[in-house]
Design an enzyme around this catalytic site. Structure first.
Site, PDB file in Angstrom:
ATOM      1  N   ARG A 175       0.813  -1.215   0.000  1.00 29.90           N
ATOM      2  CA  ARG A 175       0.000   0.000   0.000  1.00 29.90           C
ATOM      3  C   ARG A 175       0.851   1.271   0.000  1.00 29.90           C
ATOM      4  O   ARG A 175       0.495   2.281   0.602  1.00 29.90           O
ATOM      5  CB  ARG A 175      -0.957   0.014   1.205  1.00 29.90           C
ATOM      6  N   SER A 218     -11.390  -0.349   2.901  1.00 36.69           N
ATOM      7  CA  SER A 218     -10.579  -0.590   4.096  1.00 36.69           C
ATOM      8  C   SER A 218     -10.038   0.736   4.616  1.00 36.69           C
ATOM      9  O   SER A 218      -9.268   1.401   3.922  1.00 36.69           O
ATOM     10  CB  SER A 218      -9.428  -1.541   3.773  1.00 36.69           C
ATOM     11  N   GLU A 269      -5.635   4.286   5.834  1.00 38.91           N
ATOM     12  CA  GLU A 269      -5.284   4.138   4.421  1.00 38.91           C
ATOM     13  C   GLU A 269      -5.716   5.344   3.594  1.00 38.91           C
ATOM     14  O   GLU A 269      -4.967   5.802   2.734  1.00 38.91           O
ATOM     15  CB  GLU A 269      -5.887   2.839   3.855  1.00 38.91           C
TER      16      GLU A 269
END
Length: 351
Positions: A160, A239, A343
């Protein structure tokens, strides 16, 4: 190039949250994108780049500057080489690549947002990451004021993360190029246990790419991870937290807390993440810390379908969302000693 003033930004995000921008520009060509970025830099105007809005948390006061919405179009397929304009809708691009009989993106179906955002986050799901198929990224470099082509090896991809995320004020992605696989209509080898189980095959096997895509869409929909205007569980950024990666000392301390809290028979999820490092599940941590599906009584709550998604139930503010996020972060840290990291990108707000 379309220009609006005091323009609402909430409708441009999947959270449907955030105040207005002083000015909103919508660019439909690469040249317009570069022109808008250069003008903002020349005048010292703060710039917010918006793609699909699926990874943004914008403050309730909005953005005092120029918001640039990238709405460029371009899907060019040459054999197994795919070039996408940054503004292409990601879910549509995945569907078209599968329809062309190519493998490599099928397990990334249903992820909201635009193609230009995928290298920034190194988007991944169900055993695939875009870093495994991206060959190069074409971007405008705000430091050198040039359009540059950055090969995969120089993108610094990790979980990520990427060079683009590490230098958020430098690069504006214009095009993304992928090297896909012609496997005769079959998928790439399935790497994710849940996907393999759902399809009744062993990990590492190939299945029809279209079937893999449909299975992933079904799995994601069951978790509220496919956009649906009528389903508030999808009014989210997917998420909200990344899965923590712990070094050996951190992991041992974490395991000790799990034993103390839940008993010696409970083993937390653990996946190798490089030498001496272990990745665990943010969703598991959240759930076991007491934040179960549907947690909350206000207008911002945890999804009723997946503990990793924080949602706007229709009347939330960004402050409501952040209050919930802070509660979850504090609760997980108190119980397990692990600090969750958000995130989504935050704009003029922080956790």
């Amino acid at each position: 190039m379309q220009e609006l003033h005091d323009a609402p930004l909430a409708p441009l995000t999947t959270f449907r949250l955030g105040g207005p921008a002083t000015r909103l520009l919508t660019a439909t060509t690469d040249a317009e994108v570069v022109e808008a970025v250069r003008a903002a830099d020349d005048s010292g105007t703060p710039l917010l780049v918006i793609g699909g809005g699926s990874n943004l948390v914008i403050g309730d006061k909005g953005f005092d500057g120029t918001a640039l919405r990238i709405a460029t179009k371009g899907f060019v397929l040459d054999g197994a080489t795919l070039e996408l304009a940054a503004g292409e809708v990601w879910t549509d691009a995945v569907a078209r690549s599968v329809e062309a009989g190519l493998a490599g993106l099928e397990c990334l179906a249903g992820i909201p947002g635009s193609a230009g955002a995928t290298p920034i986050q190194n988007v991944g799901a169900y055993g695939q990451e875009v870093s495994s198929t991206i060959t190069e990224v074409v971007a405008y470099d705000r430091h050198t004021r040039e359009t540059v082509t950055i090969p995969n090896a120089e993108c610094d991809f990790s979980y990520r993360h990427s060079r683009f995320k590490a230098e958020p004020d430098r690069f504006v992605v214009l095009r993304v190029r992928f090297g896909l696989e012609d496997a005769g209509g079959l998928s790439a080898p399935l790497k994710y246990p849940e996907t393999a189980r759902a399809m009744g095959v062993a990990e590492g096997e190939r299945v029809p790419a279209s079937a893999a895509r449909e299975t992933v869409l079904r799995l994601r929909a069951g978790k509220g991870m496919v956009l649906d205007p009528e389903d508030h569980d999808t009014w989210s950024a997917g998420s909200f937290f990344t899965n923590p990666i712990l070094d050996q000392e951190q992991y041992e301390a974490f395991r000790a807390r799990v034993t103390d809290r839940l008993g010696p028979e409970v083993s937390p999820p653990a996946f190798p993440a490089g030498e001496g490092r272990t990745k665990t599940s943010a969703a598991w941590l959240i759930d076991r810390a007491g934040f179960t599906k549907g947690y909350g009584t206000g207008p911002a709550r945890i999804s009723t379908k997946h503990t990793l998604a924080l949602t706007n139930r229709g009347a939330a503010t960004t402050d409501d969302l952040l209050a919930l996020a802070r509660e979850v972060v504090a609760g997980v840290h108190e119980v397990f000693g692990v600090t969750l990291v958000n995130e989504p990108v935050t704009v003029d707000v922080t956790l």
